[in-house]
Enzyme design. Structure first.
Site, PDB file in Angstrom:
ATOM      1  N   ARG A  29       0.720  -1.186  -0.006  1.00 62.16           N
ATOM      2  CA  ARG A  29      -0.011  -0.123   0.015  1.00 62.16           C
ATOM      3  C   ARG A  29       0.787   1.354   0.037  1.00 62.16           C
ATOM      4  O   ARG A  29       1.840   1.379   0.798  1.00 62.16           O
ATOM      5  CB  ARG A  29      -0.906  -0.007   1.206  1.00 62.16           C
ATOM      6  CG  ARG A  29      -2.193  -0.954   1.169  1.00 62.16           C
ATOM      7  CD  ARG A  29      -3.065  -0.379   0.139  1.00 62.16           C
ATOM      8  NE  ARG A  29      -4.439  -1.566  -0.017  1.00 62.16           N
ATOM      9  CZ  ARG A  29      -4.262  -2.409  -1.024  1.00 62.16           C
ATOM     10  NH1 ARG A  29      -3.491  -2.740  -1.608  1.00 62.16           N
ATOM     11  NH2 ARG A  29      -5.466  -2.889  -0.789  1.00 62.16           N
ATOM     12  N   GLU A  60      -2.563   7.985  -4.532  1.00 59.92           N
ATOM     13  CA  GLU A  60      -3.193   7.284  -5.513  1.00 59.92           C
ATOM     14  C   GLU A  60      -4.588   7.448  -6.026  1.00 59.92           C
ATOM     15  O   GLU A  60      -4.876   7.383  -7.197  1.00 59.92           O
ATOM     16  CB  GLU A  60      -2.802   5.572  -5.655  1.00 59.92           C
ATOM     17  CG  GLU A  60      -3.565   4.993  -4.847  1.00 59.92           C
ATOM     18  CD  GLU A  60      -3.133   3.487  -5.133  1.00 59.92           C
ATOM     19  OE1 GLU A  60      -2.036   3.037  -4.924  1.00 59.92           O
ATOM     20  OE2 GLU A  60      -4.133   2.763  -5.213  1.00 59.92           O
TER      21      GLU A  60
HETATM   22  P1  NAI Z   1      -1.531 -11.263   4.816  1.00 57.11           P
HETATM   23  O1  NAI Z   1      -2.627 -10.734   5.853  1.00 57.11           O
HETATM   24  O2  NAI Z   1      -1.862 -12.824   4.311  1.00 57.11           O
HETATM   25  O3  NAI Z   1      -0.076 -11.112   5.062  1.00 57.11           O
HETATM   26  C1  NAI Z   1       0.348  -9.855   5.689  1.00 57.11           C
HETATM   27  C2  NAI Z   1       1.816 -10.200   6.529  1.00 57.11           C
HETATM   28  O4  NAI Z   1       2.401  -9.051   6.907  1.00 57.11           O
HETATM   29  C3  NAI Z   1       1.325 -11.246   7.794  1.00 57.11           C
HETATM   30  O5  NAI Z   1       2.099 -12.242   7.884  1.00 57.11           O
HETATM   31  C4  NAI Z   1       1.610  -9.973   8.955  1.00 57.11           C
HETATM   32  O6  NAI Z   1       2.007 -10.569  10.015  1.00 57.11           O
HETATM   33  C5  NAI Z   1       2.790  -9.282   8.497  1.00 57.11           C
HETATM   34  N1  NAI Z   1       2.663  -7.971   8.833  1.00 57.11           N
HETATM   35  C6  NAI Z   1       1.931  -7.339   9.538  1.00 57.11           C
HETATM   36  N2  NAI Z   1       2.548  -5.924  10.210  1.00 57.11           N
HETATM   37  C7  NAI Z   1       3.767  -6.213   9.628  1.00 57.11           C
HETATM   38  C8  NAI Z   1       4.943  -5.370   9.870  1.00 57.11           C
HETATM   39  N3  NAI Z   1       4.800  -4.389  10.738  1.00 57.11           N
HETATM   40  N4  NAI Z   1       6.176  -5.674   9.513  1.00 57.11           N
HETATM   41  C9  NAI Z   1       6.286  -6.758   8.840  1.00 57.11           C
HETATM   42  N5  NAI Z   1       5.089  -7.679   8.544  1.00 57.11           N
HETATM   43  C10 NAI Z   1       4.062  -7.424   9.061  1.00 57.11           C
HETATM   44  O7  NAI Z   1      -1.810 -10.123   3.393  1.00 57.11           O
HETATM   45  P2  NAI Z   1      -1.400 -10.481   1.849  1.00 57.11           P
HETATM   46  O8  NAI Z   1      -2.497 -11.290   1.112  1.00 57.11           O
HETATM   47  O9  NAI Z   1      -0.046 -11.161   1.894  1.00 57.11           O
HETATM   48  O10 NAI Z   1      -1.409  -8.970   1.598  1.00 57.11           O
HETATM   49  C11 NAI Z   1      -0.547  -8.009   1.967  1.00 57.11           C
HETATM   50  C12 NAI Z   1      -0.986  -6.717   1.448  1.00 57.11           C
HETATM   51  O11 NAI Z   1      -0.592  -6.587   0.100  1.00 57.11           O
HETATM   52  C13 NAI Z   1      -2.359  -6.461   1.865  1.00 57.11           C
HETATM   53  O12 NAI Z   1      -2.597  -5.712   3.122  1.00 57.11           O
HETATM   54  C14 NAI Z   1      -2.450  -5.110   0.469  1.00 57.11           C
HETATM   55  O13 NAI Z   1      -2.310  -4.173   1.220  1.00 57.11           O
HETATM   56  C15 NAI Z   1      -1.588  -5.549  -0.362  1.00 57.11           C
HETATM   57  N6  NAI Z   1      -2.070  -6.010  -1.768  1.00 57.11           N
HETATM   58  C16 NAI Z   1      -1.863  -5.233  -2.897  1.00 57.11           C
HETATM   59  C17 NAI Z   1      -2.133  -5.527  -3.928  1.00 57.11           C
HETATM   60  C18 NAI Z   1      -1.832  -4.745  -5.390  1.00 57.11           C
HETATM   61  O14 NAI Z   1      -2.574  -5.040  -6.376  1.00 57.11           O
HETATM   62  N7  NAI Z   1      -0.990  -4.122  -5.478  1.00 57.11           N
HETATM   63  C19 NAI Z   1      -2.970  -6.622  -4.180  1.00 57.11           C
HETATM   64  C20 NAI Z   1      -3.494  -7.376  -3.039  1.00 57.11           C
HETATM   65  C21 NAI Z   1      -2.903  -7.113  -1.775  1.00 57.11           C
END
Ligand code: NAI
Length: 342
Positions: free
Chosen positions: A247, A276
């Site tokens: 993000r 954005e």
């Molecule tokens: P997820 O919930 O499966 O994994 C997120 C991980 O980040 C978790 O393991 C969590 O413990 C970790 N995390 C939380 N706080 C943290 C911190 N301070 N430092 C390091 N790690 C931390 O989510 P997923 O599916 O992997 O997606 C991650 C992000 O990717 C979403 O929240 C979304 O914002 C973004 N995204 C972007 C897309 C795009 O089109 N550019 C599409 C889909 C998701």
């Protein structure tokens, strides 16, 4: 769903969903899913972005379907709830843009698509990184102009380099495996480490100071807001490459620009940008870009920007439509969406 909506709606009425920020590809994927699943849900496709001025278009609907740059602040949620809307269907994974406290207070349920294709985002991360460091976008433009010089196109091998992955959830795990496959030394940082991933977890400070490439795959939270800032950028090895497909607000963009100007940051690839919402997903090619920070970013030879397209694969669109429909139907029948965040 033959006995439709016993939970809270008139059984004879279809479950109506006001679908904001509609693009042609949304219409195609959601209409396809409706037909394939014989769903009785009715989508009212609206081009407008959801915001205070457009929320009235949801009057008469049970739910709204919103995307990443729709406004789901308290003011908009209040208006939706006052009109009788009961459910917010996010057709995305991230929910940082929803005021969840306001939703709970108003009795609005919020559902998302937690996983559609983590591979789509992970592979886009790889695409951005390889494009940036091997300069294939610049080479392509040169060749089309009949310029076959190599000066200025020098890259570096990823093999054997340390790659730091911030966040090893669904997407981060795919990213780790891709880079392990390339022969990189992958280190990771996550408050919830995954012991089965076979990766070395380190502190954020150690990740920043040891990595040739840093990849942001964490959600936007209070803890990750501007996680990349002047202080953290100062901890990088000089010339480190940063890729953000998570993000926009995880990166303090003016700080990144300063680091690019000084050479502390060797390159930046982003699919997301903090401001954005005013730009992405629409054609502004005939207009003057008013955002000076964004405009400055586009002037660097070592900055690569895509407009929030990491999710944009056939597989992901189809999965998003199916899960969103499943959320709507579960709510209509049982009053409980499948993947609720509020
Ligand atoms: P997820 O919930 O499966 O994994 C997120 C991980 O980040 C978790 O393991 C969590 O413990 C970790 N995390 C939380 N706080 C943290 C911190 N301070 N430092 C390091 N790690 C931390 O989510 P997923 O599916 O992997 O997606 C991650 C992000 O990717 C979403 O929240 C979304 O914002 C973004 N995204 C972007 C897309 C795009 O089109 N550019 C599409 C889909 C998701």
């Amino acid at each position: 769903m033959s006995s439709a909506y016993p939970h809270q709606f008139d059984e004879r009425a279809p479950f109506r969903v006001a679908f904001f920020s509609t693009k042609r590809y949304d219409r195609t994927s959601f209409s396809g899913a409706l037909t394939a699943l014989k769903s009785p849900v009715v989508f009212e496709f609206l081009e407008a972005r959801l915001e205070v001025h457009s929320a009235s278009a949801a009057a008469g609907c049970h739910a709204v379907c919103a995307f990443v740059n729709d406004d789901l602040s308290a003011a908009v949620l209040e208006q939706l709830a006052a009109q009788g809307v009961r459910l917010v269907l996010l057709r995305c994974a991230g929910f940082n843009h929803v005021d969840l406290d306001a939703a709970r207070r108003l009795g609005l349920r919020v559902a998302r698509v937690p996983e559609y294709s983590p591979h789509a985002v992970a592979e886009h991360t790889l695409a951005l990184l390889l494009t940036l460091i091997r300069k294939t976008h610049r080479a392509h433009a040169r060749v089309r102009e009949g310029n076959f010089e190599l000066d200025g196109l020098l890259g570096f091998d990823l093999f054997g380099k340390t790659v730091g992955v911030v966040g090893t959830g669904r997407i981060g795990r795919c990213v780790v495996n891709l880079f392990k496959g390339l022969g990189c030394d992958v280190v990771a940082h996550d408050p919830m480490p995954d012991p089965g991933l076979g990766v070395r977890y380190v502190t954020l400070g150690e990740l920043l100071s040891s990595s040739r490439v840093v990849l942001l795959q964490c959600p936007l939270t209070a803890q990750t807001h501007h996680l990349v800032n002047a202080q953290s950028l100062a901890r990088l090895q000089r010339g480190t490459i940063l890729v953000n497909t998570s993000r926009g607000a995880v990166v303090d963009t003016p700080a990144a620009i300063a680091a690019l100007k000084s050479g502390q940051l060797g390159g930046l690839a982003i699919d997301v940008y903090e401001e954005e919402a005013e730009l992405f997903f629409d054609d502004h090619s005939g207009e003057v870009i008013a955002d000076d920070v964004f405009a400055r970013l586009t002037t660097f030879p070592n900055v690569l920007i895509t407009a929030h397209q990491a999710f944009f694969t056939e597989e992901a669109l189809s999965a998003i439509a199916q899960t969103t429909l499943a959320n709507a139907e579960a709510f209509a029948v049982r009053g409980e969406p499948l993947h609720a965040v509020a």
